[in-house]
Write a protein that holds these residues in place. Structure first.
Motif, PDB file in Angstrom:
ATOM      1  N   TYR A  35       0.819  -1.210   0.000  1.00 34.04           N
ATOM      2  CA  TYR A  35       0.000   0.000   0.000  1.00 34.04           C
ATOM      3  C   TYR A  35       0.858   1.268   0.000  1.00 34.04           C
ATOM      4  O   TYR A  35       0.525   2.242  -0.652  1.00 34.04           O
ATOM      5  CB  TYR A  35      -0.888   0.032   1.246  1.00 34.04           C
ATOM      6  CG  TYR A  35      -2.150  -0.769   1.122  1.00 34.04           C
ATOM      7  CD1 TYR A  35      -3.312  -0.205   0.630  1.00 34.04           C
ATOM      8  CD2 TYR A  35      -2.185  -2.105   1.498  1.00 34.04           C
ATOM      9  CE1 TYR A  35      -4.469  -0.943   0.515  1.00 34.04           C
ATOM     10  CE2 TYR A  35      -3.343  -2.844   1.391  1.00 34.04           C
ATOM     11  CZ  TYR A  35      -4.484  -2.260   0.898  1.00 34.04           C
ATOM     12  OH  TYR A  35      -5.634  -2.985   0.790  1.00 34.04           O
ATOM     13  N   ALA A  36       1.936   1.235   0.743  1.00 33.34           N
ATOM     14  CA  ALA A  36       2.606   2.493   1.069  1.00 33.34           C
ATOM     15  C   ALA A  36       3.645   2.951   0.064  1.00 33.34           C
ATOM     16  O   ALA A  36       4.104   4.074   0.139  1.00 33.34           O
ATOM     17  CB  ALA A  36       3.259   2.370   2.448  1.00 33.34           C
ATOM     18  N   GLU A  37       4.007   2.139  -0.888  1.00 38.53           N
ATOM     19  CA  GLU A  37       5.149   2.486  -1.708  1.00 38.53           C
ATOM     20  C   GLU A  37       4.800   3.046  -3.079  1.00 38.53           C
ATOM     21  O   GLU A  37       5.673   3.160  -3.923  1.00 38.53           O
ATOM     22  CB  GLU A  37       6.070   1.262  -1.852  1.00 38.53           C
ATOM     23  CG  GLU A  37       6.752   0.896  -0.538  1.00 38.53           C
ATOM     24  CD  GLU A  37       7.735  -0.245  -0.683  1.00 38.53           C
ATOM     25  OE1 GLU A  37       7.872  -0.770  -1.801  1.00 38.53           O
ATOM     26  OE2 GLU A  37       8.346  -0.611   0.319  1.00 38.53           O
ATOM     27  N   THR A  38       3.538   3.372  -3.338  1.00 42.94           N
ATOM     28  CA  THR A  38       3.199   3.982  -4.631  1.00 42.94           C
ATOM     29  C   THR A  38       3.484   5.484  -4.529  1.00 42.94           C
ATOM     30  O   THR A  38       2.582   6.302  -4.500  1.00 42.94           O
ATOM     31  CB  THR A  38       1.729   3.720  -4.999  1.00 42.94           C
ATOM     32  OG1 THR A  38       1.462   2.338  -4.854  1.00 42.94           O
ATOM     33  CG2 THR A  38       1.455   4.115  -6.446  1.00 42.94           C
ATOM     34  N   LYS A  39       4.760   5.801  -4.446  1.00 39.45           N
ATOM     35  CA  LYS A  39       5.173   7.176  -4.183  1.00 39.45           C
ATOM     36  C   LYS A  39       5.530   7.939  -5.450  1.00 39.45           C
ATOM     37  O   LYS A  39       5.746   9.140  -5.407  1.00 39.45           O
ATOM     38  CB  LYS A  39       6.373   7.191  -3.232  1.00 39.45           C
ATOM     39  CG  LYS A  39       6.051   6.622  -1.857  1.00 39.45           C
ATOM     40  CD  LYS A  39       4.934   7.390  -1.176  1.00 39.45           C
ATOM     41  CE  LYS A  39       4.683   6.873   0.216  1.00 39.45           C
ATOM     42  NZ  LYS A  39       3.518   7.534   0.846  1.00 39.45           N
ATOM     43  N   GLN A  43       5.889   4.429 -10.722  1.00 44.03           N
ATOM     44  CA  GLN A  43       5.577   3.212  -9.993  1.00 44.03           C
ATOM     45  C   GLN A  43       4.099   2.864 -10.122  1.00 44.03           C
ATOM     46  O   GLN A  43       3.729   1.694 -10.170  1.00 44.03           O
ATOM     47  CB  GLN A  43       5.948   3.360  -8.517  1.00 44.03           C
ATOM     48  CG  GLN A  43       5.856   2.056  -7.751  1.00 44.03           C
ATOM     49  CD  GLN A  43       6.371   2.185  -6.346  1.00 44.03           C
ATOM     50  OE1 GLN A  43       6.076   3.164  -5.654  1.00 44.03           O
ATOM     51  NE2 GLN A  43       7.146   1.213  -5.892  1.00 44.03           N
ATOM     52  N   PHE A  44       3.265   3.888 -10.193  1.00 48.52           N
ATOM     53  CA  PHE A  44       1.844   3.632 -10.422  1.00 48.52           C
ATOM     54  C   PHE A  44       1.662   2.883 -11.734  1.00 48.52           C
ATOM     55  O   PHE A  44       0.894   1.923 -11.810  1.00 48.52           O
ATOM     56  CB  PHE A  44       1.061   4.957 -10.456  1.00 48.52           C
ATOM     57  CG  PHE A  44      -0.381   4.772 -10.849  1.00 48.52           C
ATOM     58  CD1 PHE A  44      -1.349   4.467  -9.908  1.00 48.52           C
ATOM     59  CD2 PHE A  44      -0.774   4.883 -12.177  1.00 48.52           C
ATOM     60  CE1 PHE A  44      -2.676   4.281 -10.275  1.00 48.52           C
ATOM     61  CE2 PHE A  44      -2.094   4.700 -12.562  1.00 48.52           C
ATOM     62  CZ  PHE A  44      -3.048   4.395 -11.600  1.00 48.52           C
ATOM     63  N   GLY A 253      -0.163   8.158  -1.303  1.00 48.53           N
ATOM     64  CA  GLY A 253       0.627   8.233  -2.527  1.00 48.53           C
ATOM     65  C   GLY A 253      -0.247   8.544  -3.724  1.00 48.53           C
ATOM     66  O   GLY A 253      -1.294   9.175  -3.611  1.00 48.53           O
ATOM     67  N   TRP A 254       0.170   8.094  -4.914  1.00 48.88           N
ATOM     68  CA  TRP A 254      -0.562   8.351  -6.153  1.00 48.88           C
ATOM     69  C   TRP A 254      -1.672   7.314  -6.316  1.00 48.88           C
ATOM     70  O   TRP A 254      -1.406   6.119  -6.455  1.00 48.88           O
ATOM     71  CB  TRP A 254       0.386   8.316  -7.346  1.00 48.88           C
ATOM     72  CG  TRP A 254       1.284   9.509  -7.390  1.00 48.88           C
ATOM     73  CD1 TRP A 254       2.590   9.582  -6.995  1.00 48.88           C
ATOM     74  CD2 TRP A 254       0.926  10.821  -7.825  1.00 48.88           C
ATOM     75  NE1 TRP A 254       3.063  10.857  -7.166  1.00 48.88           N
ATOM     76  CE2 TRP A 254       2.066  11.641  -7.673  1.00 48.88           C
ATOM     77  CE3 TRP A 254      -0.248  11.391  -8.327  1.00 48.88           C
ATOM     78  CZ2 TRP A 254       2.065  12.993  -8.003  1.00 48.88           C
ATOM     79  CZ3 TRP A 254      -0.244  12.733  -8.663  1.00 48.88           C
ATOM     80  CH2 TRP A 254       0.898  13.521  -8.502  1.00 48.88           C
TER      81      TRP A 254
END
Length: 279
Positions: A35-39, A43-44, A253-254
């Motif tokens: 969940y947390a790493e779509t920064k 990456q999206f 994030g995005w």
């Protein structure tokens, strides 16, 4: 003996409990990473396409899990803004199925066009802070790509370039050419407030030209960026909006902040709304 066996069983239960809790924490850690790493926007794209794992490591075409439908379903389901109640769960599921099922599968292409950014900025103009919206698209340039501004909307310029849609009672006579257009002196010199009535019927106001002119003249000065979002028309039959959310928790994030099922014939209307051209 019974006391000894009881102790063994108790220890086994404690160990089992600790192991289960550790497994649960481990699973939650993996999920939190997911969940947390779509920064990043890049990456999206990769997550949407199923081109990386929960740790952010890339999958490549030779890898078994590359663009795996089940992996994509898992990722895409968490790429929505979960706090947005306006996106119905039924619509989400239809979207996910549409882009992951074998016969209708679609992926995003970073260089594929049909997506653009909407950048909300603040400029200084005539001593006041004014909002200006920049629309930017990615386009090829020499050996690579660049972002280019292709549209602008600024409320402060609206009256300057607004086309007069009232009944045209002022016009250049069709025989004006026989007078070498001498009536332009009156049309352009004395009727400043009605000058747009003298434009051709297919004239369209251009905020971008005025925006660039005012910057070159030094009248419009950049101050800051308020926020950025992206509009995607790349998937056949669908439109979605991508926004950045900075907040506690996993859903950050995005993330997709809007989703619309849209027919090709209706895309122009939606784009017109996004560009503020319906005002």
């Amino acid at each position: 003996m019974r006391s000894f066996l009881k102790s063994i069983i108790y220890c086994a239960l404690i160990f089992s409990s600790i192991h289960s809790q550790a497994q649960l924490v481990s699973d939650m850690d993996d999920e939190s990473k997911l969940y947390a790493e779509t920064k990043q926007v890049n990456q999206f794209f990769r997550r949407f396409n199923g081109e990386e794992d929960e740790k952010g490591d890339r999958y490549y075409p030779k890898d078994r899990q590359y663009r795996d439908p089940k992996l994509r379903q898992k990722y895409i389901s968490i790429l929505f803004d979960s706090q947005n109640r306006g996106i119905k769960s039924e619509l989400k599921q239809e979207f996910i199925s549409s882009v992951t099922e074998k016969t209708t599968a679609q992926t995003l292409d970073f260089h594929g066009g049909n997506w653009f950014s909407e950048v909300h900025t603040t400029f200084s103009y005539e001593g006041k802070d004014v909002p200006v919206v920049l629309f930017m698209k990615l386009e090829s340039e020499s050996q690579g790509y660049k972002w280019g501004i292709f549209k602008v909307y600024a409320e402060v310029f609206r009256d300057y370039i607004k086309k007069d849609t009232s009944r045209h009672d002022k016009f250049l006579h069709p025989l004006s050419h026989e007078l070498d257009f001498m009536n332009l002196r009156k049309a352009l010199g004395e009727n400043k407030s009605n000058v747009s009535q003298f434009t051709a019927n297919d004239y369209k106001p251009d905020y971008l030209t005025l925006f660039l002119y005012e910057i070159k003249k030094g009248n419009l000065k950049f101050k800051t960026i308020q926020n950025v979002k992206f509009h995607f028309f790349q998937l056949n039959g669908w439109y979605f909006e991508l926004s950045e959310f900075n907040r506690p928790g996993y859903n950050t994030g995005w993330l997709m902040s809007n989703l619309v099922k849209v027919a090709n014939k209706d895309k122009d209307l939606l784009e017109k709304y996004i560009y503020y051209e319906d005002k």
